[in-house]
Structure formats: structure tokens, C-alpha cells
Design a protein around this motif. Structure first.
Motif, PDB file in Angstrom:
ATOM      1  N   LYS A  15      17.902  44.084 -81.633  1.00 41.54           N
ATOM      2  CA  LYS A  15      18.761  43.762 -82.778  1.00 41.54           C
ATOM      3  C   LYS A  15      18.365  42.423 -83.384  1.00 41.54           C
ATOM      4  O   LYS A  15      18.212  42.299 -84.613  1.00 41.54           O
ATOM      5  CB  LYS A  15      20.228  43.750 -82.348  1.00 41.54           C
ATOM      6  CG  LYS A  15      21.188  43.490 -83.503  1.00 41.54           C
ATOM      7  CD  LYS A  15      22.635  43.575 -83.050  1.00 41.54           C
ATOM      8  CE  LYS A  15      23.580  43.354 -84.243  1.00 41.54           C
ATOM      9  NZ  LYS A  15      25.003  43.460 -83.847  1.00 41.54           N
ATOM     10  N   LYS A  16      18.173  41.432 -82.540  1.00 44.12           N
ATOM     11  CA  LYS A  16      17.759  40.112 -83.015  1.00 44.12           C
ATOM     12  C   LYS A  16      16.346  40.156 -83.580  1.00 44.12           C
ATOM     13  O   LYS A  16      16.037  39.515 -84.589  1.00 44.12           O
ATOM     14  CB  LYS A  16      17.847  39.106 -81.859  1.00 44.12           C
ATOM     15  CG  LYS A  16      17.524  37.676 -82.253  1.00 44.12           C
ATOM     16  CD  LYS A  16      17.695  36.739 -81.067  1.00 44.12           C
ATOM     17  CE  LYS A  16      17.337  35.306 -81.453  1.00 44.12           C
ATOM     18  NZ  LYS A  16      17.490  34.381 -80.293  1.00 44.12           N
ATOM     19  N   TYR A  17      15.488  40.934 -82.918  1.00 47.48           N
ATOM     20  CA  TYR A  17      14.108  41.040 -83.386  1.00 47.48           C
ATOM     21  C   TYR A  17      14.052  41.624 -84.795  1.00 47.48           C
ATOM     22  O   TYR A  17      13.327  41.114 -85.661  1.00 47.48           O
ATOM     23  CB  TYR A  17      13.301  41.918 -82.429  1.00 47.48           C
ATOM     24  CG  TYR A  17      11.884  42.186 -82.899  1.00 47.48           C
ATOM     25  CD1 TYR A  17      10.913  41.197 -82.846  1.00 47.48           C
ATOM     26  CD2 TYR A  17      11.521  43.432 -83.417  1.00 47.48           C
ATOM     27  CE1 TYR A  17       9.615  41.436 -83.289  1.00 47.48           C
ATOM     28  CE2 TYR A  17      10.233  43.683 -83.863  1.00 47.48           C
ATOM     29  CZ  TYR A  17       9.286  42.682 -83.792  1.00 47.48           C
ATOM     30  OH  TYR A  17       8.013  42.921 -84.238  1.00 47.48           O
ATOM     31  N   MET A  18      14.813  42.699 -85.047  1.00 50.93           N
ATOM     32  CA  MET A  18      14.776  43.331 -86.373  1.00 50.93           C
ATOM     33  C   MET A  18      15.380  42.423 -87.444  1.00 50.93           C
ATOM     34  O   MET A  18      14.929  42.436 -88.594  1.00 50.93           O
ATOM     35  CB  MET A  18      15.510  44.669 -86.338  1.00 50.93           C
ATOM     36  CG  MET A  18      14.801  45.759 -85.547  1.00 50.93           C
ATOM     37  SD  MET A  18      13.056  45.995 -86.007  1.00 50.93           S
ATOM     38  CE  MET A  18      13.192  46.389 -87.742  1.00 50.93           C
ATOM     39  N   LEU A  19      16.371  41.612 -87.069  1.00 46.60           N
ATOM     40  CA  LEU A  19      16.914  40.645 -88.036  1.00 46.60           C
ATOM     41  C   LEU A  19      15.841  39.632 -88.416  1.00 46.60           C
ATOM     42  O   LEU A  19      15.623  39.356 -89.607  1.00 46.60           O
ATOM     43  CB  LEU A  19      18.134  39.942 -87.438  1.00 46.60           C
ATOM     44  CG  LEU A  19      18.705  38.786 -88.278  1.00 46.60           C
ATOM     45  CD1 LEU A  19      19.137  39.281 -89.655  1.00 46.60           C
ATOM     46  CD2 LEU A  19      19.878  38.121 -87.548  1.00 46.60           C
ATOM     47  N   ASN A  20      15.163  39.078 -87.405  1.00 43.43           N
ATOM     48  CA  ASN A  20      14.091  38.124 -87.689  1.00 43.43           C
ATOM     49  C   ASN A  20      12.943  38.774 -88.464  1.00 43.43           C
ATOM     50  O   ASN A  20      12.314  38.127 -89.315  1.00 43.43           O
ATOM     51  CB  ASN A  20      13.567  37.524 -86.379  1.00 43.43           C
ATOM     52  CG  ASN A  20      14.546  36.565 -85.744  1.00 43.43           C
ATOM     53  OD1 ASN A  20      15.367  35.952 -86.428  1.00 43.43           O
ATOM     54  ND2 ASN A  20      14.489  36.419 -84.422  1.00 43.43           N
ATOM     55  N   TYR A  21      12.673  40.033 -88.160  1.00 47.92           N
ATOM     56  CA  TYR A  21      11.605  40.759 -88.857  1.00 47.92           C
ATOM     57  C   TYR A  21      11.938  40.869 -90.353  1.00 47.92           C
ATOM     58  O   TYR A  21      11.097  40.594 -91.222  1.00 47.92           O
ATOM     59  CB  TYR A  21      11.464  42.154 -88.239  1.00 47.92           C
ATOM     60  CG  TYR A  21      10.117  42.814 -88.417  1.00 47.92           C
ATOM     61  CD1 TYR A  21       9.256  42.465 -89.459  1.00 47.92           C
ATOM     62  CD2 TYR A  21       9.704  43.823 -87.559  1.00 47.92           C
ATOM     63  CE1 TYR A  21       8.014  43.086 -89.608  1.00 47.92           C
ATOM     64  CE2 TYR A  21       8.463  44.452 -87.697  1.00 47.92           C
ATOM     65  CZ  TYR A  21       7.635  44.078 -88.724  1.00 47.92           C
ATOM     66  OH  TYR A  21       6.413  44.696 -88.889  1.00 47.92           O
ATOM     67  N   CYS A  22      13.172  41.272 -90.656  1.00 46.52           N
ATOM     68  CA  CYS A  22      13.588  41.401 -92.054  1.00 46.52           C
ATOM     69  C   CYS A  22      13.547  40.047 -92.776  1.00 46.52           C
ATOM     70  O   CYS A  22      13.069  39.961 -93.917  1.00 46.52           O
ATOM     71  CB  CYS A  22      14.997  41.994 -92.127  1.00 46.52           C
ATOM     72  SG  CYS A  22      15.118  43.715 -91.574  1.00 46.52           S
ATOM     73  N   LEU A  23      14.033  39.001 -92.108  1.00 48.73           N
ATOM     74  CA  LEU A  23      13.997  37.671 -92.717  1.00 48.73           C
ATOM     75  C   LEU A  23      12.562  37.189 -92.879  1.00 48.73           C
ATOM     76  O   LEU A  23      12.224  36.525 -93.869  1.00 48.73           O
ATOM     77  CB  LEU A  23      14.799  36.681 -91.868  1.00 48.73           C
ATOM     78  CG  LEU A  23      16.308  36.952 -91.774  1.00 48.73           C
ATOM     79  CD1 LEU A  23      16.973  35.961 -90.825  1.00 48.73           C
ATOM     80  CD2 LEU A  23      16.958  36.873 -93.152  1.00 48.73           C
ATOM     81  N   GLY A  24      11.702  37.529 -91.904  1.00 49.48           N
ATOM     82  CA  GLY A  24      10.294  37.147 -92.001  1.00 49.48           C
ATOM     83  C   GLY A  24       9.590  37.839 -93.146  1.00 49.48           C
ATOM     84  O   GLY A  24       8.764  37.244 -93.840  1.00 49.48           O
TER      85      GLY A  24
END
Length: 587
Positions: A504-513
Motif C-alpha cells: 500500500k505504501k509502495y504504490m502510494l510512493n510509486y504514484c507520487l514518484g
């Protein structure tokens, strides 16, 4: 054009920079310290006894015996790299950039890195490297290592050229000096012409092996393949599979057949594999093992490489390859439906996880000198499972909370197993709006673009749907045995254990990245993007209501059954209205 080595004193030891030490200590916290609380998959209990695994590769028993016999005084990973000279190919690629940064940041004792770079778009290799070193990815490293640029020697070269395009001077310099080779240069285009794929992915490996045989102090040669090299098999072990056609026969054919003739034979040659990329990667593995006998070689197979998990910047990504292109299309409201199984595994591996594994594999290969060529499946599916359905949910949630600028429509991705439904929904939700948008652009005197975007997007999505619609079991025996070999400190510093990933945290960072590094969006414009999203949501609701009314009116007019139903409903409504006054008086 030759690269000259500037004579320099050996770099200081691991403790050269106090800033770097602090950064290393901070970075170690990015991996979970309680990995032991997560059970190992498939019966692997984390011990050095490989008999507890439910599956074994041809090299696993050998590796477990070697681990048992290793001295407990073997140097740590960073200590091993002290005063070493490295050769990197593919350093201008996605993984190559992260690998170089991690090596120099966490192994500051490295003496020198030769970077094989070809001139491109009017830029010299030195200029291309300077662009990379000046990027945000290297900001921490630039601050901690003032002599960064003096550690890296760009060398003019090209894996498509005989002798890698190296000058005699550069070849002599590399051969005399290099201890570790990381070979990741390749074409990663799924739909690349077979002739070029063979030249880069297969013949390029042969040329690298020929160079490695000349190296006087070679300790490890790490070849980067892909976990999907054997995607024609449901269960992929950590072994090299014999291809249906020997690589030499295909190489011979490529040398005398023209591109059109080879293209005509491509579908027959690749068989059940979906593209030339996976096919040539499988051939390259077989050729490497066959021609590298006597060399300290290992093969690392990452699965679907995505944005970084934690290092050096969470969510860092700089290209549109693989899942990143899907994220951009979904975030911009251009992609709504794909053919795929929501319950299938999305075997994504963060780029920093993959590069950490590469660094550790080179360390083990050099320290222990395994008898066999060991293969490492750097995958997440059997260790920390993540599904395509979960990914779609996270993307929908993240792009609603952190919308992209200039969205065409509200993000709402989903998968379907029905090709008919996929094609129908593609036409309704993507092609029809594209034609409407293009018509409005023509009316305003602007050049239409949305239909062309959808055509390109359709081709890109089609190449990925094979991976979203199928399931594989990747065996990870060697990965866990390598983890068991490492010290606790090295496990934290060079963390490649997928159990540390919070999806969940990874996909949030991925989208922000994606928003920051790919789309170059300014976070300060987020309030305006949210207002635009709310406007699109209201328009979408209105259009749904209007569409429902129009469809219902057409059905009532054209279909007798719906006409009768409509009259029945009106009759009931009229009856209720006549009864309401009497019910109100009685109450």
C-alpha cells in the motif's frame, strides 16, 4: 575517442565521510528489522539445510554445502568492495542508474567504476554521465562524496559493435583493472525486431564474455536477465533451461538473413513466448553458461521492475517502461480497462530491491567462488504476494487523493477476463471519448491527438496483457540461501527481502514518484488538480444520468416490454399519490 584514467590515490576506507555514515545508518532503517516475523514460503525455514525446501534447483544443493563450509570471518559486503574496480554496462538505463548510485553510496571504498556508454543524440559519454550525476537521484551521493566524478570513468563503447566498440587503449585499461562486472545493457522493448534483439541481448552477451576472459583480476561477472525469460513454463526454477533452438544457429541466421526474412519467422521462433525480449533473454542465459565455463558468473533474474521502494528516494522512476506506463495512462484518465485476472499475482520488484540483490550476488560469487553458475530469481510473488486487482484498487485510491494535472477523465482502472467485454468497454470508455475530444479540438482549430494516443496506448497495453492474465511460480531457494549467508547489518544495508515491502505504501510512493519524476508535476499545484478532479466527477455523474435517461427513453419507445413496464410503474406512482392524502389524514 579514448577515455583517459586520471591517476589518483586510493580512496579512503569505509569511514571516509561522516555524512555518508549517517546516511547509511538512516538507510538501514528502511528495511524491516523484524523480517523473522514473516514466515518463509514453500516450507523454507531459513536454515542452511536445503532439504527443508519444497523445491530445489540444480545448483541449490551445491550452494547450501558451500554456505555451510564458509568461514565465519568472510568480509562484509561493503568491506569486500573496498579498493575494487568495477565495469558497468547499461549504466544509463533505469536499473543501471540506481545500481551505480547504491554501489558508491553504500560501498564508498570502491576505487573506480568504468561505465560503458555509447554516444547518443549528439552527447558524448562524458556528457551523458554528467546529466545522470547531476540528477536528483544522486543528490545525497553528491553531498556525501565530493570526489564522486573522479571515481567514475565513462568509456566509449557499444554492445552492438565488434569488441564492444572499445579502443585498444580503453580495452587494455579495463582488462588490466576490472574486478567485478555488472552487465545489464539490453533492449527492453517487448516488440523489438528479432534481429536487433538477438544482436543486443545475445551477441552482446557473447562479446562481454570474450572481454571478461581477458580480465586479469576478474572476481565476479553478474548478468542481468529476467524472471520471464522462461515464461513459457508455469513453474520457473533457478536453473537455465535448454532452448528449442541453439543460440548459435539463430546468431548464424541473423548474420546472413535480412531483417524482413527474420521478422517473417519471428512468431514461429519465439513459440509460446509473448515477445522477442523474453525469447532472446532465454537464449542469452544458455549461451552465457555454455561460453563462460571457468569464469565466476552468476545470473540475476528480476521480475517486473518498478519504482524504488526506499533508496535513494522512495518512488523514484524515470521511464515509461513496464507498469510505469500504465500508471501514467491511468493517472491521466486515459486507461480504464485491461485484459487480465484481478486475482493473478502482480510480480513487481522495486528497482532498489533488485540492485541490492545484484550487489550481494557479486559479493557471494567472489567470496565463495561457487562451482556452478548460480541463478537468482529476484521476485516477490511467492514471498510477499500482490495481485493486479489490489494494484488497481491502490491506483484508483491514490490518483483520487493525489490527482494528476490535466486529466482527461476520472481514474477508474479495472481488469476483465473477457476479451469481448474488454474490447466493448475499450470502445465505449476510451475510443468514443477520444473521438469526441478530437472533434472538439478540430472545432477550436487545434490538432487532434486523442485517437492517436489511444492507438499507441492499445499497442502498449496489448504487450503487457500476457503478464496480467497469467500466473507463474518462481522458485527462490538461492535468494533465501544468500540471505542466510549475509550478516544482519548487510541484510539491512543491502535489503533485497521482498517481505520488507508494504505494498500500500509502495504504490502510494510509486504514484507520487510518477507525478514528480516522470510527469514533472509540481506538488504546489495539487489543490488546482483536486478542483479539476471534482469538476470531472460532477460532469461524469451528469453524463451518467443523461445517458441513463436517453437509454431508458429509447427502450420505452422501441421495446414493448419496457413500454408496458413503464406504464405499470407510472400506474403505481399515480396510485400512491392518490392514496397519500387519505393516509396522512388517518394518521
Amino acid at each position: 575517442m579514448s577515455s583517459k584514467v586520471v591517476c589518483m590515490p586510493d580512496p579512503p576506507t569505509i569511514g571516509a565521510s561522516a555524512k555518508l555514515k549517517r546516511q547509511q545508518q538512516h538507510q538501514k532503517q528502511n528495511c524491516l528489522n523484524n523480517n523473522s516475523s514473516h514466515p518463509l514460503p514453500n516450507g523454507i525455514n531459513g536454515s542452511n539445510n536445503s532439504s527443508t525446501a519444497t523445491y530445489t534447483s540444480t545448483a541449490t544443493n551445491t550452494m547450501s554445502e558451500e554456505i555451510a563450509s564458509l568461514s565465519s570471518h568472510a568480509p562484509g559486503v561493503a568491506s569486500f568492495y573496498r579498493n575494487k574496480t568495477l565495469l558497468l554496462t547499461g549504466v544509463t538505463g533505469f536499473m543501471g542508474k540506481v545500481l551505480l548510485e547504491k554501489l558508491l553510496r553504500s560501498c564508498p571504498g570502491i576505487r573506480r567504476v568504468y561505465a560503458l556508454v555509447r554516444p547518443k543524440k549528439g552527447q558524448t559519454p562524458q556528457e551523458r554521465m554528467e546529466t545522470i550525476l547531476s540528477s536528483k537521484l544522486y543528490s545525497k551521493l553528491r553531498e556525501a562524496m565530493p570526489d564522486l566524478r573522479s571515481r567514475i570513468v565513462p568509456v566509449v563503447g557499444d554492445i552492438l559493435e565488434p569488441r564492444l566498440g572499445l579502443s585498444e587503449q580503453d580495452e587494455a585499461m579495463i582488462v588490466a583493472d576490472t574486478n567485478i562486472v555488472f552487465h545489464s545493457a539490453a533492449t527492453v522493448k517487448f516488440d523489438e525486431e528479432l534481429k536487433l534483439s538477438v544482436q543486443m541481448n545475445v551477441i552482446g552477451v557473447r562479446r562481454m564474455v570474450q572481454l571478461a576472459r581477458k580480465m586479469e583480476h576478474l572476481q565476479a561477472f553478474i548478468h542481468v536477465s529476467t524472471a520471464y525469460a522462461n515464461c513459457d513454463k508455469e513453474s520457473v526454477k533457478e536453473m537455465v533451461y535448454e532452448p528449442p533452438l541453439h543460440p548459435n544457429k539463430l546468431i548464424d541466421a541473423v548474420e546472413w538473413m535480412d531483417a524482413d526474412a527474420i521478422q517473417a519467422l519471428t512468431s514461429k521462433l519465439i513459440g509460446s513466448r509473448p515477445n522477442t525480449y523474453t525469447y532472446t533473454k532465454a537464449l542469452a542465459e544458455y549461451l552465457l553458461v555454455e561460453e563462460s565455463k571457468g569464469l565466476p558468473v552468476a545470473i540475476v533474474r528480476p521480475s517486473i521492475v518498478g519504482a524504488s521502494w526506499s533508496e535513494p528516494v522512495p518512488g523514484w522512476v524515470d521511464n515509461l517502461n513496464g507498469p510505469t506506463g500504465l500508471l501514467v495512462a491511468i493517472g491521466k484518465g486515459l486507461l480504464f480497462i485491461m485484459h487480465g485476472d484481478s486475482y493473478c499475482t502482480a510480480d513487481v520488484i522495486p528497482v532498489d530491491t533488485a540492485t541490492n540483490a545484484m550487489i550481494a550476488v557479486a559479493w557471494y560469487t567472489a567470496i565463495d567462488k561457487p562451482k556452478d553458475v548460480l541463478i537468482y530469481n529476484v521476485t516477490s510473488g511467492q514471498i510477499n504476494r500482490f495481485t493486479w486487482g489490489a494494484m488497481a484498487e491502490h491506483l484508483r485510491e491514490n490518483f483520487i487523493h493525489y490527482p494528476c494535472h490535466n486529466m482527461a477523465r476520472v481514474p477508474n482502472p479495472r481488469f476483465t477476463l473477457s476479451m469481448f467485454w474488454r474490447d466493448l468497454m475499450w470502445f465505449i470508455h476510451q475510443m468514443m471519448p477520444a473521438y469526441i475530444f478530437d472533434l472538439s479540438l478540430r472545432v477550436m482549430g487545434k490538432k487532434p491527438m486523442f485517437v492517436k494516443i489511444q492507438d499507441r496506448l492499445s499497442k502498449a497495453v496489448t504487450t503487457l496483457e500476457f503478464f496480467t492474465s497469467n500466473e507463474w511460480t518462481f522458485h527462490n531457494d538461492n535468494i533465501f540461501l544468500l540471505l542466510n549467508r549475509m550478516s544482519e547489518e548487510d541484510k539491512r544495508t543491502f535489503c533485497f527481502d521482498p517481505r520488507s515491502i508494504d505494498w500500500k505504501k509502495y504504490m502510494l510512493n510509486y504514484c507520487l514518484g510518477v507525478k514528480e519524476f516522470v510527469l514533472k508535476e509540481d506538488i504546489s499545484q495539487l489543490p488546482a488538480a483536486r478542483i479539476a478532479l471534482q469538476r470531472l466527477q460532477r460532469i461524469g455523474t451528469l453524463l451518467k444520468v443523461l445517458s441513463g435517461v436517453v437509454i431508458w427513453r429509447l427502450l420505452v419507445k422501441r421495446v414493448p416490454m419496457f413500454h408496458s413496464l413503464w406504464n405499470l410503474l407510472l400506474g403505481w406512482v399515480q396510485f400512491l399519490f392518490t392514496k397519500l392524502p387519505s393516509l396522512a389524514r388517518s394518521s
